[in-house]
Motif scaffolding. Structure first.
Motif, PDB file in Angstrom:
ATOM      1  N   ARG A  76       0.819  -1.219   0.000  1.00  0.00           N
ATOM      2  CA  ARG A  76       0.000   0.000   0.000  1.00  0.00           C
ATOM      3  C   ARG A  76       0.851   1.267   0.000  1.00  0.00           C
ATOM      4  O   ARG A  76       0.363   2.333  -0.354  1.00  0.00           O
ATOM      5  CB  ARG A  76      -0.966   0.010   1.187  1.00  0.00           C
ATOM      6  N   TYR A  77       2.102   1.166   0.437  1.00  0.00           N
ATOM      7  CA  TYR A  77       2.994   2.324   0.346  1.00  0.00           C
ATOM      8  C   TYR A  77       4.226   1.990  -0.491  1.00  0.00           C
ATOM      9  O   TYR A  77       5.298   2.576  -0.323  1.00  0.00           O
ATOM     10  CB  TYR A  77       3.354   2.876   1.728  1.00  0.00           C
ATOM     11  N   ALA A  78       4.051   1.039  -1.410  1.00  0.00           N
ATOM     12  CA  ALA A  78       5.044   0.713  -2.448  1.00  0.00           C
ATOM     13  C   ALA A  78       6.406   0.376  -1.865  1.00  0.00           C
ATOM     14  O   ALA A  78       7.451   0.871  -2.321  1.00  0.00           O
ATOM     15  CB  ALA A  78       5.162   1.870  -3.449  1.00  0.00           C
ATOM     16  N   ASP A  79       6.405  -0.492  -0.848  1.00  0.00           N
ATOM     17  CA  ASP A  79       7.651  -0.899  -0.230  1.00  0.00           C
ATOM     18  C   ASP A  79       7.703  -2.423  -0.171  1.00  0.00           C
ATOM     19  O   ASP A  79       6.657  -3.085  -0.085  1.00  0.00           O
ATOM     20  CB  ASP A  79       7.750  -0.332   1.186  1.00  0.00           C
ATOM     21  N   ALA A  80       8.902  -2.979  -0.232  1.00  0.00           N
ATOM     22  CA  ALA A  80       9.075  -4.415  -0.033  1.00  0.00           C
ATOM     23  C   ALA A  80       8.937  -4.727   1.452  1.00  0.00           C
ATOM     24  O   ALA A  80       9.277  -3.909   2.312  1.00  0.00           O
ATOM     25  CB  ALA A  80      10.443  -4.851  -0.541  1.00  0.00           C
ATOM     26  N   ALA A  81       8.449  -5.909   1.758  1.00  0.00           N
ATOM     27  CA  ALA A  81       8.239  -6.287   3.149  1.00  0.00           C
ATOM     28  C   ALA A  81       9.564  -6.496   3.876  1.00  0.00           C
ATOM     29  O   ALA A  81      10.461  -7.185   3.389  1.00  0.00           O
ATOM     30  CB  ALA A  81       7.397  -7.551   3.226  1.00  0.00           C
ATOM     31  N   HIS A  82       9.691  -5.902   5.039  1.00  0.00           N
ATOM     32  CA  HIS A  82      10.812  -6.149   5.941  1.00  0.00           C
ATOM     33  C   HIS A  82      10.676  -7.574   6.482  1.00  0.00           C
ATOM     34  O   HIS A  82       9.554  -8.092   6.618  1.00  0.00           O
ATOM     35  CB  HIS A  82      10.741  -5.134   7.090  1.00  0.00           C
ATOM     36  N   ALA A 121      -1.969   7.405   7.876  1.00  0.00           N
ATOM     37  CA  ALA A 121      -0.830   7.986   7.161  1.00  0.00           C
ATOM     38  C   ALA A 121      -0.685   7.380   5.772  1.00  0.00           C
ATOM     39  O   ALA A 121      -0.476   8.100   4.786  1.00  0.00           O
ATOM     40  CB  ALA A 121       0.454   7.779   7.964  1.00  0.00           C
ATOM     41  N   VAL A 122      -0.799   6.053   5.677  1.00  0.00           N
ATOM     42  CA  VAL A 122      -0.655   5.371   4.385  1.00  0.00           C
ATOM     43  C   VAL A 122      -1.778   5.777   3.444  1.00  0.00           C
ATOM     44  O   VAL A 122      -1.552   6.039   2.255  1.00  0.00           O
ATOM     45  CB  VAL A 122      -0.610   3.849   4.589  1.00  0.00           C
ATOM     46  N   ARG A 180       6.578   7.183   8.969  1.00  0.00           N
ATOM     47  CA  ARG A 180       7.723   7.930   8.440  1.00  0.00           C
ATOM     48  C   ARG A 180       7.269   9.248   7.833  1.00  0.00           C
ATOM     49  O   ARG A 180       7.817  10.301   8.138  1.00  0.00           O
ATOM     50  CB  ARG A 180       8.463   7.097   7.395  1.00  0.00           C
ATOM     51  N   THR A 181       6.289   9.206   6.921  1.00  0.00           N
ATOM     52  CA  THR A 181       5.762  10.419   6.292  1.00  0.00           C
ATOM     53  C   THR A 181       4.248  10.424   6.427  1.00  0.00           C
ATOM     54  O   THR A 181       3.607   9.374   6.464  1.00  0.00           O
ATOM     55  CB  THR A 181       6.168  10.506   4.813  1.00  0.00           C
ATOM     56  N   HIS A 182       3.665  11.622   6.465  1.00  0.00           N
ATOM     57  CA  HIS A 182       2.248  11.760   6.820  1.00  0.00           C
ATOM     58  C   HIS A 182       1.659  12.997   6.146  1.00  0.00           C
ATOM     59  O   HIS A 182       1.326  13.985   6.822  1.00  0.00           O
ATOM     60  CB  HIS A 182       2.086  11.850   8.338  1.00  0.00           C
ATOM     61  N   THR A 195      10.851   8.835  17.817  1.00  0.00           N
ATOM     62  CA  THR A 195       9.729   8.162  17.173  1.00  0.00           C
ATOM     63  C   THR A 195       8.486   9.046  17.214  1.00  0.00           C
ATOM     64  O   THR A 195       8.125   9.580  18.270  1.00  0.00           O
ATOM     65  CB  THR A 195       9.433   6.821  17.866  1.00  0.00           C
ATOM     66  N   LEU A 196       7.824   9.185  16.066  1.00  0.00           N
ATOM     67  CA  LEU A 196       6.579   9.950  16.010  1.00  0.00           C
ATOM     68  C   LEU A 196       5.485   9.185  16.752  1.00  0.00           C
ATOM     69  O   LEU A 196       5.210   8.032  16.438  1.00  0.00           O
ATOM     70  CB  LEU A 196       6.164  10.175  14.556  1.00  0.00           C
ATOM     71  N   GLU A 197       4.874   9.832  17.733  1.00  0.00           N
ATOM     72  CA  GLU A 197       3.871   9.167  18.556  1.00  0.00           C
ATOM     73  C   GLU A 197       2.458   9.706  18.367  1.00  0.00           C
ATOM     74  O   GLU A 197       1.503   9.078  18.831  1.00  0.00           O
ATOM     75  CB  GLU A 197       4.266   9.263  20.032  1.00  0.00           C
ATOM     76  N   ALA A 198       2.300  10.832  17.698  1.00  0.00           N
ATOM     77  CA  ALA A 198       0.953  11.340  17.430  1.00  0.00           C
ATOM     78  C   ALA A 198       0.987  12.306  16.265  1.00  0.00           C
ATOM     79  O   ALA A 198       1.980  13.002  16.043  1.00  0.00           O
ATOM     80  CB  ALA A 198       0.358  12.023  18.665  1.00  0.00           C
ATOM     81  N   MET A 199      -0.114  12.344  15.528  1.00  0.00           N
ATOM     82  CA  MET A 199      -0.274  13.305  14.439  1.00  0.00           C
ATOM     83  C   MET A 199      -1.731  13.742  14.426  1.00  0.00           C
ATOM     84  O   MET A 199      -2.623  13.045  14.919  1.00  0.00           O
ATOM     85  CB  MET A 199       0.111  12.668  13.089  1.00  0.00           C
TER      86      MET A 199
END
Length: 241
Positions: A76-82, A121-122, A180-182, A195-199
């Protein structure tokens, strides 16, 4: 005035109770109990694939909680799975994104909890860091098993979140991923390790809509200021429509 109705998204998992062991739609009772304790009426929202279902549900709600749970599908955010990313639920991802779309269309108050913040965020076009220990060098945000990590959080003065929970607080966390981005959201609380804890939703053009995501679990704590804030916003929303 009737108590506002708050929708809570659910897990869909294999579960056992009594003589039964089968697929079940479920959510820890603390969510519903916290909503009830702050004056709302909780309603559980199982994942639905039917076209138009999210719009129909949101039309009957006064507020929405996107609950915690499994990792978001990294596609959903165009990334390979960790290697540590696992157990994502495409049906739940799709349902919660549809609910957020419907909620935005009508200005419904929303609170995202843990995974819920990440889904928000995603859905907005953002991305996730898939394993926080890779960034911060410790497991404090999710110590393992069913234990919560105790994390000190500092909020940004003047924000909605700060107004609800104060300048500093210790929170219960259970997450190995983080936002990471929002796009469209302001970062309003951080842990000491960064670490981002709230938005919360950036207000220009959005009015005063309650739309907040937190990485911690407010439903587990004695201080349910965030849920109380959501219920108040839901009551105002119900009174105005």
């Amino acid at each position: 005035m009737a108590a506002p109705v708050i929708g809570l998204t659910t897990y869909r998992e294999d579960a056992a109770w009594g003589v039964w062991q089968q697929r079940a739609d479920l959510l820890p009772t603390q969510y519903a109990a916290a909503v009830e304790a702050t004056g709302g009426v909780p309603v559980l929202l199982a994942p639905v694939a039917q076209t138009g279902a999210a719009d129909a549900v949101v039309a009957r709600l006064d507020g929405l909680v996107i609950s915690g749970g499994a990792d978001v599908d990294p596609e959903r955010y165009a990334d390979a799975a960790h290697p540590r990313t696992a157990g994502w639920r495409p049906d739940r991802d799709a349902w919660e994104v549809a609910l957020l779309d419907a909620a935005e269309a009508v200005g419904l108050p929303v609170l995202g909890v843990c995974r819920g913040m990440q889904v928000m965020a995603v859905r907005a076009g953002g991305s996730l860091d898939q394993h926080v220990p890779d960034l911060v060098g410790h497991e404090g945000h999710s110590p393992g098993g069913d234990a919560f990590g105790a994390v000190d959080v500092v909020t940004t003065p003047g924000t909605r979140v700060a107004g609800l929970v104060g300048e500093r607080l210790s929170v219960n966390c259970h997450h190995h991923q983080s936002v990471r981005t929002h796009p469209g959201y302001d970062a309003v609380a951080h842990a000491p390790d960064g670490t981002l804890e709230a938005m919360e939703l950036s207000q220009p053009g959005a009015g005063d809509r309650f739309c907040v995501g937190v990485q911690w679990h407010p439903e587990t704590a004695a201080d349910v200021g965030l849920l109380a804030g959501l219920v108040r916003a839901a009551a105002a929303y119900a009174a105005e429509r």
